[in-house]
Write an enzyme that holds these catalytic residues in place. Structure first.
Site, PDB file in Angstrom:
ATOM      1  CD  GLU A 236      -2.947  -1.467   0.492  1.00  0.00           C
ATOM      2  OE1 GLU A 236      -3.061  -0.447  -0.287  1.00  0.00           O
ATOM      3  OE2 GLU A 236      -3.749  -2.318  -0.882  1.00  0.00           O
ATOM      4  CB  CYS A 270      -1.538   7.141   1.410  1.00  0.00           C
ATOM      5  SG  CYS A 270      -2.077   6.785   1.416  1.00  0.00           S
TER       6      CYS A 270
END
Length: 484
Positions: A236, A270
């Site tokens: 991720e 993010c």
């Protein structure tokens, strides 16, 4: 379990009890810990779903008891407002636990599938089984939620977990140890604290699965380590998440939503909008709206706002300062090094080869780029490809569909930002430089489980044509097989 392993169990039991200071882990200790987890999984591989669900219920109870400790730790690590700590950290974990408690029996049940006529008669089904021992390496920006959500998935699927939280969020790490050690045996879930050297030592071991959340640069290192043992891996990562605005949607509401998503957690998200791509004729109006919404949210000076966080550490603070050098700042830019305060900042038209455009910013700096044609948009999106998130603000259906169908990305939101992350029925993950694999809810269970296809044949029909010596002519068989 032989006596040597019992000694190891006793040794690690003392290490993983909550302490003010954890003893640093060396390679030998990590190997022993890995072996203890292997033995636990071997002994409990057929662990009942009830045991998993009971532990998840206990975890939820402990989270409720430790709520204030969690908020305090996030405040000390990142100066997170309580509202952000609850909505973007604790609540997400609670919802994930609830989903597993409610649905785990259904998700884990064998699934019947229709059989092939080639195998008639048969019973065909799918079995989900845990991989085994999972290594998780987690980030500092959401140091509670981005640890606990995938951990719930791994435990719910029946795996053991060795967790390496970020050393940059030490207070949250201590709370994690306190919580997890109160719920799980150490050889089911362990927390290993340490820096990059500890992470490297962990990656040298052979794991059954690796789950990493963090930067693309480190993700490549993790992928190489996993490849040494052909270990399945989820990455991720991040990337340059665009926010394309064509001016047909209400600009003030557009600006409000961009400001919220960009400056949440001081920009250290993010999936935050990494840059805005606005149609030229609406650029000035959007900039004015962004400034107004920043000041509505945080006042004239965000340093005095209780709702505005801080940069995680000095190294990242200096990186952001370097990114801002020689740029045309049109709003903000205030920094206070001793407080790690970096104010909301808007930058006009940075060069395409600048670090603000080429690298993920991961901070409260928002570049504003403009475009006139779809070709202009394509030039930028092709250069900065495979983002983790993709945002479009528009009321033009054709424009929206053109963008979301023509460019690869992890996930998208139209006329808002970040909110796709909150739906456990949607997979969350990236593509290419922004990651491999996706999780949340059932996607977490599926990710952390190996699905075994099973075919059970009967003996009552056994066509001789499948066995040697084969028929001299296969034309009739070809015609039959082509149509079944």
């Amino acid at each position: 379990i032989h006596s040597n392993l019992i000694k190891r169990v006793q040794f690690f039991s003392s290490i993983f009890k909550p302490k003010k200071e954890n003893k640093a882990m060396n390679s030998s200790m990590i190997t022993d810990l890995k072996e203890a987890h292997y033995q636990f999984f071997k002994a409990h591989k057929k662990q009942s779903l009830k045991v998993r669900i009971d532990h998840l219920k206990k975890l939820k109870k402990v989270l409720n008891e430790k709520e204030q400790d969690i908020f305090n730790a996030l405040d000390r690590d990142l100066k997170k407002p309580v509202f952000e700590s609850f909505t973007s950290e604790l609540l997400m974990v609670q919802k994930e636990i609830d989903a597993f408690i409610k649905n785990l029996k259904e998700w884990a049940a064998p699934k019947r599938v229709s059989g092939s006529l080639l195998n008639f008669p048969s019973q065909d089904f799918l079995l989900s089984e845990p991989y085994g021992t999972v290594l998780m390496i987690s980030p500092w920006n959401y140091p509670f939620q981005l640890v606990m959500v995938p951990l719930v998935g791994a435990v719910g699927a029946g795996n053991t977990v060795v967790l390496k939280p970020s050393e940059s969020a030490p207070h949250t790490s201590k709370v994690l140890i306190d919580i997890l050690s109160a719920v799980f045996p150490y050889d089911w879930v362990s927390v290993v604290e340490g820096d990059a050297q500890v992470a490297q030592a962990l990656l040298k071991e052979r794991w059954d699965y690796i789950f990493y959340t963090g930067s693309t640069q480190v993700g490549k290192i993790v992928a190489k380590a996993a490849a040494e043992h052909l270990t399945p891996v989820t990455l991720e990562l991040g990337g340059k998440s665009p926010c394309v605005v064509d001016g047909t949607a209400p600009l003030q509401k557009t600006a409000r939503r961009i400001v919220w998503g960009k400056f949440l957690n001081c920009g250290q998200t993010c999936i935050a909008p990494d840059y805005v791509l606005i149609k030229s004729e609406h650029k000035d109006a959007l900039i004015q709206a962004l400034i107004e919404e920043i000041e509505k949210a945080f006042g004239d000076d965000a340093q005095n706002s209780k709702d505005y966080g801080r940069i995680i550490h000095e190294k990242h603070f200096k990186k952001l300062e370097a990114d801002l050098k020689n740029q045309k700042t049109i709003y903000g830019g205030k920094t206070v090094a001793k407080e790690l305060f970096f104010g909301p900042t808007l930058v006009d038209q940075p060069a395409m080869d600048s670090s603000l455009i080429q690298d993920e910013i991961f901070g409260p700096i928002l570049p504003i780029l403009s475009y006139d044609t779809l070709e202009d948009i394509d030039e930028v999106l092709t250069e900065l490809k495979n983002p983790l998130a993709f945002y479009v603000f528009s009321q033009n259906k054709k424009f929206i569909n053109t963008l979301i169908q023509n460019y690869p990305f992890g996930g998208s939101v139209v006329n808002d930002v970040l909110v796709h992350f909150t739906n456990p029925k949607l997979p969350f993950g990236g593509i290419g430089n922004s990651g491999v694999g996706a999780y949340h809810g059932k996607y977490s269970f599926d990710l952390m489980s190996h699905t075994k296809p099973i075919v059970k044949r009967s003996f009552w029909l056994d066509l001789p044509q499948r066995y040697a010596p084969y028929p001299k002519s296969i034309s009739l068989l070809q015609n039959i097989l082509k149509h079944i």
